[in-house]
Write a protein that holds these residues in place. Structure first.
Motif, PDB file in Angstrom:
ATOM      1  N   ASP A  45       0.812  -1.222   0.000  1.00  0.00           N
ATOM      2  CA  ASP A  45       0.000   0.000   0.000  1.00  0.00           C
ATOM      3  C   ASP A  45       0.845   1.271   0.000  1.00  0.00           C
ATOM      4  O   ASP A  45       0.290   2.382  -0.027  1.00  0.00           O
ATOM      5  N   TYR A  46       2.176   1.112   0.021  1.00  0.00           N
ATOM      6  CA  TYR A  46       3.009   2.312   0.066  1.00  0.00           C
ATOM      7  C   TYR A  46       2.829   3.126  -1.209  1.00  0.00           C
ATOM      8  O   TYR A  46       2.766   2.594  -2.314  1.00  0.00           O
ATOM      9  N   GLY A  47       2.782   4.435  -1.028  1.00  0.00           N
ATOM     10  CA  GLY A  47       2.569   5.346  -2.149  1.00  0.00           C
ATOM     11  C   GLY A  47       1.194   5.973  -2.114  1.00  0.00           C
ATOM     12  O   GLY A  47       0.927   6.942  -2.832  1.00  0.00           O
ATOM     13  N   THR A  48       0.332   5.436  -1.249  1.00  0.00           N
ATOM     14  CA  THR A  48      -1.038   5.946  -1.171  1.00  0.00           C
ATOM     15  C   THR A  48      -1.357   6.523   0.202  1.00  0.00           C
ATOM     16  O   THR A  48      -2.492   6.980   0.418  1.00  0.00           O
ATOM     17  N   GLY A  49      -0.385   6.513   1.124  1.00  0.00           N
ATOM     18  CA  GLY A  49      -0.683   6.870   2.499  1.00  0.00           C
ATOM     19  C   GLY A  49       0.034   8.103   3.004  1.00  0.00           C
ATOM     20  O   GLY A  49       0.766   8.778   2.273  1.00  0.00           O
ATOM     21  N   VAL A  50      -0.179   8.360   4.281  1.00  0.00           N
ATOM     22  CA  VAL A  50       0.382   9.526   4.957  1.00  0.00           C
ATOM     23  C   VAL A  50       0.909   9.093   6.321  1.00  0.00           C
ATOM     24  O   VAL A  50       0.194   8.431   7.088  1.00  0.00           O
ATOM     25  N   TYR A  51       2.143   9.453   6.608  1.00  0.00           N
ATOM     26  CA  TYR A  51       2.711   9.261   7.942  1.00  0.00           C
ATOM     27  C   TYR A  51       2.356  10.481   8.786  1.00  0.00           C
ATOM     28  O   TYR A  51       2.442  11.620   8.317  1.00  0.00           O
TER      29      TYR A  51
END
Length: 260
Positions: free
Chosen positions: A13-19
Motif C-alpha cells: 500500500d506504500y505510495g497511497t498513504g500519509v505518515y
C-alpha cells in the motif's frame, strides 16, 4: 528507501498513504512533560527541573518497535544531574548507543521549550508517501496553525525555494541550528525526524515473523536496542504499527505526566 530495512517485505500500500506524528508539551511548576504519538511510537517523558538542574526524569513507553525498547526508560535517568538546557542533551556517540533516540529528543525539546518559554503545546506533522518521482509533501502545524510546509524530492528540499537542494541528512541538524532561529530550527528538526521515521512505511516492519535486531548490522550502536546486550537478544514487536493515513486520533487535552 532505507537500505537498513530491505530485509523486510515491501508494503503493497506504500505510495497511497500519509505518515503522521504528534508531539505535545505540558508545562508544570517545576518541569515539563512531552509526549510522542505516531505510526510506530506512543511514549512520553516527564522532566523535573530545580535550580537549573534536571532533578528527576520519568519516562513511559506504551508502543514501541523492539522488544528491548523499554530498557531505555531506565537508561534515560542518566540525564539526572545535567544542566537543564537543550545543549545538555548533546550526547557522545557512546552515550547515544545507550539511549532511545526518541526519548532523548523529547527531553531535549522539552528543555528547549522551557528555556525559551515557548507557548505552543501541540505539533502535528503529516508527510505523504513518496510518489514515483520521489516527491513528498510535508505539513507541520503548531497548535492547529500552519508553521512549516515542505516539498521534498528524494529527501532534499524543493520548497521553500530559498532552501532548494538542501538535503535532510548528512549534517542537516548542524545546518539548521546555524541557519535558523532556535524555535524554528526545532520545528525543522522535528520535520526531519518525521521524514526519517516515515521510511518505515515502505515496508511491513511488524509482521507475524519478527526479525532479530542483529539482522541490521549497519545500525549497530545507533540506539539502545542496537547496542550492548540488546543487539544480540532483541526482536521486532509484532502488530505495533498504526496506519494513521486517515488522521491522528483526537487530542484529549495535553498529556499527563509519565507515571512513576
Amino acid at each position: 528507501m532505507s537500505a537498513n530495512l530491505i530485509h523486510y517485505p515491501p508494503n503493497p500500500d506504500y505510495g497511497t498513504g500519509v505518515y503522521r506524528r504528534r508531539i505535545t508539551f505540558l508545562r508544570r511548576t517545576h518541569g515539563i512533560d512531552v509526549a510522542l504519538l505516531d505510526d510506530y511510537h506512543d511514549m512520553r517523558v516527564a522532566l523535573t527541573v530545580e535550580g537549573g538542574i534536571i532533578s528527576n526524569v520519568v519516562a513511559r513507553m506504551d508502543r514501541f518497535p523492539k522488544t528491548s525498547c523499554p530498557g531505555a526508560v531506565v537508561a534515560l535517568r542518566e540525564l539526572i544531574g545535567r544542566s537543564a538546557s537543550a545543549s545538555a542533551m548533546a550526547l557522545s556517540s557512546e552515550e547515544r548507543g545507550g539511549q532511545c533516540t526518541h526519548l532523548v529528543e523529547l527531553a531535549r525539546l522539552g528543555l528547549a521549550w522551557l528555556v525559551r518559554g515557548e507557548r505552543g503545546e501541540t505539533v502535528e506533522i503529516a508527510l505523504t508517501d513518496r510518489d514515483a518521482d520521489g516527491v513528498q509533501h510535508l505539513a507541520l502545524d503548531l497548535d492547529g496553525a500552519p508553521a512549516l510546509v515542505w516539498v521534498l524530492e528524494h529527501e532534499a528540499i524543493v520548497e521553500p525555494a530559498e532552501y532548494r537542494g538542501q538535503g535532510l541528512f548528512g549534517g542537516f541538524t548542524r545546518w539548521a541550528d546555524a541557519t535558523l532561529p532556535p524555535g524554528e530550527a526545532d520545528l525543522w528538526r522535528m520535520a526531519q525526524m518525521a521524514v526519517f521515521v516515515a521510511r518505515g512505511r515502505a515496508y511491513i516492519v511488524d509482521g507475524p515473523s519478527p526479525r532479530r535486531v542483529a539482522e541490521e548490522p549497519s545500525r549497530r550502536g545507533a540506539c539502545y536496542s542496537f547496542s550492548g546486550a540488546a543487539f544480540a537478544t532483541a526482536y521486532d514487536n509484532t502488530g505495533y504499527v498504526r496506519d494513521m493515513t486517515s488522521g491522528l486520533p483526537p487530542l484529549r487535552g495535553v498529556p499527563e505526566a509519565a507515571s512513576q
